[in-house]
Enzyme design. Structure first.
Site, PDB file in Angstrom:
ATOM      1  N   ASP A 126      38.517  23.062  57.285  1.00 17.59           N
ATOM      2  CA  ASP A 126      37.192  22.620  56.850  1.00 17.59           C
ATOM      3  C   ASP A 126      37.010  22.883  55.350  1.00 17.59           C
ATOM      4  O   ASP A 126      37.705  23.714  54.758  1.00 17.59           O
ATOM      5  CB  ASP A 126      36.089  23.357  57.622  1.00 17.59           C
ATOM      6  CG  ASP A 126      36.088  22.983  59.093  1.00 17.59           C
ATOM      7  OD1 ASP A 126      36.626  21.918  59.436  1.00 17.59           O
ATOM      8  OD2 ASP A 126      35.545  23.771  59.893  1.00 17.59           O
TER       9      ASP A 126
HETATM   10  N1  URA Z   1      38.389  25.980  63.040  1.00 14.02           N
HETATM   11  C1  URA Z   1      37.286  25.677  62.327  1.00 14.02           C
HETATM   12  O1  URA Z   1      36.185  25.719  62.843  1.00 14.02           O
HETATM   13  N2  URA Z   1      37.449  25.351  61.036  1.00 14.02           N
HETATM   14  C2  URA Z   1      38.636  25.306  60.403  1.00 14.02           C
HETATM   15  O2  URA Z   1      38.712  25.006  59.214  1.00 14.02           O
HETATM   16  C3  URA Z   1      39.775  25.623  61.164  1.00 14.02           C
HETATM   17  C4  URA Z   1      39.626  25.949  62.478  1.00 14.02           C
END
Ligand code: URA
Length: 230
Positions: free
Chosen positions: A102
């Site tokens: 993310d």
């Molecule tokens: N899980 C999430 O919620 N975000 C990420 O970036 C990776 C795994």
């Protein structure tokens, strides 16, 4: 692709000729004489007929990047910098990300042009753990570990997550190991308990650990040994 299909796809050989070339042991793939029609050929394989190059073989490329916050795990984005902007490499359009993070997640990101390799890393069937350091807004309750180990139902995908391992590091910090990478998976797992993830950092994907010498935004090529471990 099988070598016999690879050869038949070339305009100069029909299937009968292909069978003969293999029987006569005139084909090499990456320096090895090949007579088995099932022998695999990828875009990275160098294929020769009597020493003549039929396919030169693209170099396979593998990088590990320490992803900073505030950049997108995508190859292009109209608004924000992307992780590919951090790479000073030619032909970046050929590269893809093996397991996105993310916008505000930091940590290990693997980038390659080898689709088979990245699938081995990310497919849940290969059961390679993705390990995250997590900080949360509320205390992490004693019931979390059992719930994560049992799996959580994700209605949107209509699936139950694979068993995940939670190690408590402090009242609001933990290490979580998951073997799939569903959309916002870690945040949704903690979201089940209405507990917001305030910091998320990926430490490891399968056998590959983020190199501690890499500052945020830095990257390096993987070593041959690292590539082979996957
Ligand atoms: N899980 C999430 O919620 N975000 C990420 O970036 C990776 C795994």
């Amino acid at each position: 692709m099988r070598v016999d299909r690879f050869l038949s796809n070339l305009p100069r050989f029909n299937r009968k000729q292909v069978r003969l070339l293999l029987v006569e042991r005139r084909i090499t793939v990456d320096g090895q004489t090949v007579s088995d029609p099932h022998h695999p050929v990828s875009e990275f394989s160098r294929v020769l007929l009597d020493g003549e190059v039929l396919q030169a073989g693209k170099p396979a490329r593998y990088f590990m990047l320490h992803k900073p916050q505030g950049c997108v795990s995508a190859t292009a984005d109209p608004q924000h910098p992307t992780v590919l902007d951090l790479l000073d490499e030619p032909d970046k359009h050929e590269l893809h990300i093996a397991g996105r993070l993310d916008f505000n997640t930091t940590g290990l990101l693997l980038i390659t042009n080898d689709g088979q390799w990245s699938r081995r890393l990310t497919q849940p069937q290969t059961k390679l753990p993705k390990v995250y350091y997590v900080e949360t807004e509320q205390n992490i309750g004693p019931e979390y570990a059992a719930t994560f180990a049992a799996g959580l139902y994700f209605a949107f995908e209509d699936l139950t997550t694979q068993p995940a391992e939670l190690e408590l590091l402090g009242p609001r910090t933990a290490r979580l190991s998951i073997i799939e990478g569903r959309y916002h998976q870690v945040k949704r797992m903690f979201g089940h308990f209405n507990n917001k993830v305030t910091r998320l950092h990926r430490e490891r994907m399968g056998p590959l650990e983020l190199d501690s010498a890499l500052a945020q935004g830095q990257y390096r090529a993987l070593t041959d040994a690292e590539i082979q471990q996957v």
